[in-house]
Write a protein that holds these residues in place. Sequence first.
Motif, PDB file in Angstrom:
ATOM      1  N   SER A  77       0.809  -1.219   0.000  1.00 51.32           N
ATOM      2  CA  SER A  77       0.000   0.000   0.000  1.00 51.32           C
ATOM      3  C   SER A  77       0.842   1.268   0.000  1.00 51.32           C
ATOM      4  N   GLN A  78       2.157   1.124   0.167  1.00 53.01           N
ATOM      5  CA  GLN A  78       3.028   2.300   0.218  1.00 53.01           C
ATOM      6  C   GLN A  78       3.186   2.919  -1.169  1.00 53.01           C
ATOM      7  N   PRO A  79       3.204   4.229  -1.274  1.00 52.69           N
ATOM      8  CA  PRO A  79       3.419   4.890  -2.573  1.00 52.69           C
ATOM      9  C   PRO A  79       4.732   4.446  -3.212  1.00 52.69           C
ATOM     10  N   GLY A  80       4.684   4.190  -4.513  1.00 50.99           N
ATOM     11  CA  GLY A  80       5.873   3.788  -5.241  1.00 50.99           C
ATOM     12  C   GLY A  80       6.237   2.320  -5.094  1.00 50.99           C
ATOM     13  N   GLU A  81       5.433   1.564  -4.339  1.00 52.37           N
ATOM     14  CA  GLU A  81       5.735   0.140  -4.130  1.00 52.37           C
ATOM     15  C   GLU A  81       4.761  -0.771  -4.868  1.00 52.37           C
ATOM     16  N   ASP A  82       4.084  -0.219  -5.858  1.00 55.59           N
ATOM     17  CA  ASP A  82       3.059  -0.999  -6.564  1.00 55.59           C
ATOM     18  C   ASP A  82       3.651  -1.798  -7.728  1.00 55.59           C
ATOM     19  N   TRP A  83       4.812  -2.403  -7.502  1.00 54.96           N
ATOM     20  CA  TRP A  83       5.503  -3.154  -8.555  1.00 54.96           C
ATOM     21  C   TRP A  83       5.491  -4.668  -8.314  1.00 54.96           C
ATOM     22  N   TYR A  84       4.803  -5.106  -7.265  1.00 55.95           N
ATOM     23  CA  TYR A  84       4.782  -6.540  -6.961  1.00 55.95           C
ATOM     24  C   TYR A  84       3.507  -6.919  -6.213  1.00 55.95           C
ATOM     25  N   GLY A  85       3.222  -8.205  -6.239  1.00 59.22           N
ATOM     26  CA  GLY A  85       2.167  -8.783  -5.433  1.00 59.22           C
ATOM     27  C   GLY A  85       2.644 -10.127  -4.923  1.00 59.22           C
ATOM     28  N   ARG A  86       2.200 -10.511  -3.742  1.00 57.26           N
ATOM     29  CA  ARG A  86       2.585 -11.797  -3.127  1.00 57.26           C
ATOM     30  C   ARG A  86       1.364 -12.699  -3.101  1.00 57.26           C
ATOM     31  N   TYR A  87       1.564 -13.976  -3.438  1.00 60.52           N
ATOM     32  CA  TYR A  87       0.450 -14.914  -3.442  1.00 60.52           C
ATOM     33  C   TYR A  87       0.709 -16.045  -2.449  1.00 60.52           C
ATOM     34  N   ALA A  88      -0.266 -16.302  -1.571  1.00 63.66           N
ATOM     35  CA  ALA A  88      -0.188 -17.395  -0.606  1.00 63.66           C
ATOM     36  C   ALA A  88      -1.076 -18.542  -1.090  1.00 63.66           C
ATOM     37  N   PHE A  89      -0.484 -19.709  -1.233  1.00 64.87           N
ATOM     38  CA  PHE A  89      -1.202 -20.883  -1.715  1.00 64.87           C
ATOM     39  C   PHE A  89      -1.988 -21.541  -0.588  1.00 64.87           C
ATOM     40  N   ARG A  90      -3.148 -22.073  -0.942  1.00 63.11           N
ATOM     41  CA  ARG A  90      -3.977 -22.777   0.037  1.00 63.11           C
ATOM     42  C   ARG A  90      -3.234 -23.956   0.651  1.00 63.11           C
ATOM     43  N   ASN A  91      -3.357 -24.085   1.954  1.00 61.34           N
ATOM     44  CA  ASN A  91      -2.890 -25.267   2.689  1.00 61.34           C
ATOM     45  C   ASN A  91      -1.419 -25.608   2.451  1.00 61.34           C
ATOM     46  N   SER A  92      -0.616 -24.594   2.138  1.00 61.23           N
ATOM     47  CA  SER A  92       0.811 -24.875   1.916  1.00 61.23           C
ATOM     48  C   SER A  92       1.675 -24.443   3.091  1.00 61.23           C
TER      49      SER A  92
END
Length: 199
Positions: free
Chosen positions: A49-64
């Motif tokens: 949510s920080q300004p200038g940090e909108d270059w990535y996303g993290r994905y959490a897999f179910r039950n891993s």
Amino acid sequence: MGVGTEVLIVDWPRVEATAPGDRERLLIDAAFGEVFSDDLFEHGWSWPSQPGEDWYGRYAFRNSMGSYKPHFWAGHCWDHVRDFVEPKVREALDRFNDALFWHGLEDTTGVGSGLPQRPCPWDADLLLWCPPDHVPVIAEWWRQAAPRLETVREPFTQHAAEPRGWIPDFASFADLLTDWGEVVREAERRGWGVVALRC
């Protein structure tokens, strides 16, 4: 505990604009900074949510629980079931699985992703390095397989189910593949690449 992994989709030029020696730290900070959660049952996307940090996303897999083991066991199960799956679904899932988490399938089956092998030029400990030009190809394999995924249920139950494993049944196998499908579709939509850090 074994190998853990954190999966990110990233704006490739943003990472490559960083000095080579700083790229691993950039990715680690993205995976374990603002978007990281200690919730072992977390599932889905986390976005900065920080300004200038909108270059990535993290994905959490179910039950891993952040472990690489479900990905490994899904590939192991696929080895046991693939010969019993209808050819069009098998071909699409062979390529999809090989590109993302079951590398080297071609060595044992003669069928792999067929994507060009490029050494990762980033000095980072990665389990997966998938540049943006590969992502639409992988996403297309998912579009081919997803509508027919249910046809894998019966052969999976007969030949690959292991009630006490990380992938005990077809539902957990389908969930993991569906999560990977979500990752590549979102990366494709943004024109980004995919990386998986070894933890």
